[in-house]
Enzyme design. Structure first.
Site, PDB file in Angstrom:
ATOM      1  N   THR A 296      -6.902  -8.296 -10.941  1.00 22.22           N
ATOM      2  CA  THR A 296      -7.429  -7.222 -10.091  1.00 22.22           C
ATOM      3  C   THR A 296      -6.255  -6.491  -9.463  1.00 22.22           C
ATOM      4  O   THR A 296      -5.136  -7.003  -9.431  1.00 22.22           O
ATOM      5  CB  THR A 296      -8.272  -7.767  -8.918  1.00 22.22           C
ATOM      6  OG1 THR A 296      -7.394  -8.432  -7.994  1.00 22.22           O
ATOM      7  CG2 THR A 296      -9.359  -8.684  -9.403  1.00 22.22           C
ATOM      8  N   ASP A 297      -6.531  -5.329  -8.929  1.00 20.91           N
ATOM      9  CA  ASP A 297      -5.533  -4.709  -8.064  1.00 20.91           C
ATOM     10  C   ASP A 297      -5.579  -5.436  -6.703  1.00 20.91           C
ATOM     11  O   ASP A 297      -6.442  -6.281  -6.453  1.00 20.91           O
ATOM     12  CB  ASP A 297      -5.774  -3.203  -7.919  1.00 20.91           C
ATOM     13  CG  ASP A 297      -4.481  -2.483  -7.510  1.00 20.91           C
ATOM     14  OD1 ASP A 297      -3.563  -3.149  -7.007  1.00 20.91           O
ATOM     15  OD2 ASP A 297      -4.392  -1.257  -7.696  1.00 20.91           O
ATOM     16  N   TYR A 298      -4.646  -5.083  -5.840  1.00 24.98           N
ATOM     17  CA  TYR A 298      -4.436  -5.751  -4.548  1.00 24.98           C
ATOM     18  C   TYR A 298      -5.735  -5.797  -3.717  1.00 24.98           C
ATOM     19  O   TYR A 298      -6.231  -4.746  -3.291  1.00 24.98           O
ATOM     20  CB  TYR A 298      -3.368  -4.958  -3.792  1.00 24.98           C
ATOM     21  CG  TYR A 298      -2.638  -5.679  -2.687  1.00 24.98           C
ATOM     22  CD1 TYR A 298      -1.331  -6.098  -2.866  1.00 24.98           C
ATOM     23  CD2 TYR A 298      -3.238  -5.920  -1.469  1.00 24.98           C
ATOM     24  CE1 TYR A 298      -0.634  -6.742  -1.850  1.00 24.98           C
ATOM     25  CE2 TYR A 298      -2.557  -6.563  -0.449  1.00 24.98           C
ATOM     26  CZ  TYR A 298      -1.255  -6.977  -0.645  1.00 24.98           C
ATOM     27  OH  TYR A 298      -0.575  -7.599   0.364  1.00 24.98           O
TER      28      TYR A 298
END
Ligand code: NOJ
Length: 768
Positions: A296-298
């Site tokens: 995932t992104d942050y």
């Protein structure tokens, strides 16, 4: 036994890397994805001994270190979590020794001793910083781009890293969006070529070498199309537009064998990407057969709570069931998945799949054979090495786009007296550009230093002339990562007066202006994308001196430059060049390097024109430039961009003539060759990007008025000619139709060749 082992190795290679075969200028590639993820016997036996908690632990990616944090939440108790087997990987930390110690912790203190994977945002170089990706795309030079990725990987791996969160291949057509700086521009064909080059550069031919690293294509999907250019905002797009225009670069990276994919922050069809089963199950896994690691992104999982689709347990369940494997920082997986398994909403098989993909990535890197293999290199030899700086300097020069050069004011002769002015002329902090986590901010050469290095002392003067902006509030926001905007203690009047005095005594004024580095990049959207008023004021004052003015522009986005294009004599767009900026700027200004960059994004006349891009559809009431009522146009501004896609001047000139087609009609098993004679009509050698566009004139759906379908960067000696050929075949004419089938359609086509997307010659052919 030997045969079985060889077969196993071959299969493993194919599964992870995909197979490639080249035909003409295209890559026909595929990835084989079996239902299960094959692990080596050694790793399989580790997997079999893992508890559910340990499997979930592998899905947890923590961030540690002093590097930029791009969200509110930060990882805590990392040491304890590593010891309890609750961490699969870490990012944000740099330096072999620190990474070695962390790896020792994982190997020695966790029950199974599974090594960690270490990542970082190596976006445009490591300690040596290369031009920002948007700049590099303007080289249209895939060999150079691959080499930049290769050298970046050499540096990063020498310092212990093995995973980079690059390339970002989001198509972007809205320059208000700050992250336009991080990608390859507006076009899917060019974007796909760049995606392949970067993946090949980072990953090399063998991921188990200790100087190759896993690449991560991001942000899947369509992050660049956020509403109003606001970061993290809604994306709403037809499936056809996504398939035909936005997906191709991600797909190209998959076909090139990229090892990982990152989710995007935006919603698509009202579902956040990290829980979007259409994106991750249907497209990525089922259609594209991607069996590598999805991260995932942050904190993107946690952010789905704000998107309003459930609490942390619900959104984590949706992410894992959408085939997302690794949770960056947010620990939604770590804290809720076991409960979801107990409640029967997540299966153990789903967690197994994610865990196996992460183990597979570590296996491919060779970490199960030697967890310390990335820590035996000699960073001192690689970091900021002369070889890397040399490549940096060449790549900055190749990225620059000459937008205007009236009366050949450039190149400057060494005997010219120059007044160097502008807030970016002596501004080391801004040379690197946005999003360079590891970049050494003390290393860049400023433009002033470039002048000092290459010109004689008495031949130029320097005055700052103005601030990047006089707006203190804006400056404060821009300076979040360091002092990029330095508001001078002198008044604007005093600064302008100094610059005017220097200008009055010079033959030519070189004004180094533009944006501060962090006016683009993540969370750096801007509604006004022209020069700041402080800079315009200085230019207007200098203009009264009646001296030639050269604008040297530093920027991370296309800017609105109408006044500048009308009133200044030359505009050289440098973008942000990184470590060797200043030297390379002077290389081009004095003509040691002939500029050859071409725009990969259209420059709008005004913000009101956005989006403006070369591959638009026609309307029922085509714009005919009359600006009359009842046409698809504006009453107050033209439809055409100020500088179109593909545009860029050289110190020499090129003539295109004698365009030919090898046949008027093409059938599905044939090739058609289109060629043109390109002549260097000037007095010096130069490089040119020859561009081919195609229009499908009549089809079952409305098709773009032109689409880039080929390009070649060539070099021609003065007064010489080269015949340039492109191959057109039936697969090149395919597109997704209303039934979402990828097919070509028989009928009329136009093929255009030219020096940019507007100045083209056209011939017609038919597909039968
Ligand atoms: C957020 C950004 O969107 C992404 O591109 C980056 O890789 C991560 N932060 C990690 O730094």
């Amino acid at each position: 036994m030997k045969l079985t082992f060889t077969f196993y190795l071959a299969l493993v290679f194919l599964v992870f890397c995909g197979c490639k075969s080249n035909k003409n200028n295209k890559y026909d590639t595929f990835t084989i994805a079996p239902k299960s993820i094959l692990l080596s016997p050694k790793v399989e036996s580790i997997f079999k001994s893992m508890t559910l908690d340990e499997k979930i632990g592998q899905l947890n990616l923590v961030r540690s270190g002093a590097s930029v944090k791009t969200g509110e939440i930060v990882s805590s108790n990392i040491r304890e979590k590593i010891a309890s087997g609750s961490v699969g990987g870490m990012f944000g930390t740099q330096g072999v020794e620190l990474l070695r110690q962390t790896q020792e912790m994982a190997v020695n203190s966790s029950r199974l001793g599974i090594p960690l994977i270490f990542g970082l945002d190596v976006i445009h170089g490591y300690k040596t910083t290369f031009p920002i990706p948007l700049a590099l795309s303007c080289t249209w030079d895939m060999k150079l781009i691959e080499q930049v990725a290769r050298n970046s990987a050499n540096e990063a791996t020498s310092d212990g890293l093995m995973w980079t969160f690059s390339p970002m291949v989001d198509i972007a057509r809205d320059p208000r969006w700050g992250r336009i700086a991080e990608g390859g521009g507006e076009d899917p064909f060019l974007g796909s070529a760049i995606a392949r080059a970067m993946v090949n550069g980072y990953q090399g031919s063998n991921l188990s070498n200790d100087n190759t690293m896993i690449a991560c294509v991001k942000h899947f999907a369509n992050y660049g199309a956020s509403e109003g250019g606001r970061d993290y905002a809604t994306v709403d797009m037809s499936k056809l537009r996504a398939l035909n225009e936005y997906f191709p670069p991600y797909k190209a990276a998959i076909d090139a064998g990229v090892g990982s994919v990152m989710t995007s922050f935006n919603v698509l069809d009202y579902v956040p990407a990290s829980a979007n089963t259409y994106l991750y199950n249907d497209i990525l896994r089922d259609q594209w057969k991607f069996n590598g690691l999805v991260v995932t992104d942050y904190t993107a999982i946690n952010e789905m709570v704000n998107h309003g689709i459930g609490d942390l347990k619900e959104v984590s369940k949706r992410a894992i069931n959408a085939n997302v494997d690794m949770d960056m920082v947010g620990e939604g997986f770590l804290n809720t998945l076991k409960k979801s398994v107990d409640e029967g909403t997540v299966t153990i098989e789903q967690i197994d799949k994610a865990c196996r993909r992460i183990l597979k990535a570590k296996e491919m890197l060779g970490l199960f054979d030697d967890p310390y293999k990335y820590f035996n290199n000699n960073p001192k030899k690689e970091l900021l090495s002369p070889k890397n700086r040399q490549l940096a300097r060449a790549s900055v020069a190749a990225s620059m786009v000459l937008l205007k050069n009236d009366k050949s004011v450039l190149p400057l002769s060494k005997s010219t007296k120059i007044a160097l002015v502008g807030p970016l002329a002596d501004s080391r902090r801004n040379m690197i550009g946005c999003w360079s986590v590891a970049g050494d901010h003390d290393a860049p050469i400023t433009v002033l230093e470039g002048f000092e290095n290459q010109l004689s002392k008495g031949s130029f003067t320097y005055a700052k002339g103005c601030n990047i902006t006089d707006n203190g509030k804006l400056a404060e926001r821009i300076n979040a990562f360091g002092k990029e905007v330095n508001i001078d203690s002198r008044t604007p009047k005093e600064m302008i007066a100094e610059a005017m005095e220097n200008g009055a005594n010079a033959d030519v004024i070189v004004a180094v202006m533009g944006e501060a580095a962090d006016m683009t990049g993540e969370a750096s959207s801007m509604a006004h994308i022209g020069l700041q008023p402080s800079q315009i004021k200085l230019l207007k004052a200098l203009k009264t001196l009646n001296k030639p003015i050269v604008l040297v522009l530093f920027n991370g986005r296309p800017m609105t430059l109408v006044w500048e294009a009308e009133n200044l004599d030359a505009i050289l767009d440098v973008w942000f060049g990184g470590t060797e900026s200043g030297n390379a700027v002077v290389d081009v200004l004095i003509g040691n390097v002939n500029p050859s960059g071409k725009l990969t994004t259209s420059f709008p006349v005004s913000v009101g024109q956005i989006p403006v891009y070369h591959s638009m559809l026609n309307t029922g009431r085509p714009n005919d430039k009359s600006q009359k009522k009842f046409k698809s146009n504006y009453l107050d501004i033209p439809n055409e961009p100020l500088f179109p896609f593909g545009f860029g001047l050289s110190y020499t000139t090129f003539r295109y003539s004698d365009m030919q087609l090898s046949r008027p009609t093409l059938s599905s098993n044939q090739d058609l060759i289109v060629s043109v004679l390109v002549t260097n009509t000037g007095n010096q050698k130069g490089k040119e990007v020859v561009q081919m566009y195609i229009r499908d004139v009549i089809a079952s759906i409305s098709r773009p008025m032109k689409e880039l379908k080929g390009f070649q960067k060539i070099e021609i000696e003065a007064k010489e000619s080269k015949r340039i050929e492109f191959i057109i075949d039936e697969p090149l004419l395919k597109f997704y139709n209303s039934k979402l089938e990828y097919k070509s359609e028989v009928g009329k086509f136009e093929v255009m060749i030219g020096t940019n997307s507007v100045d083209v010659q056209t011939l017609k052919f038919k597909l039968k």
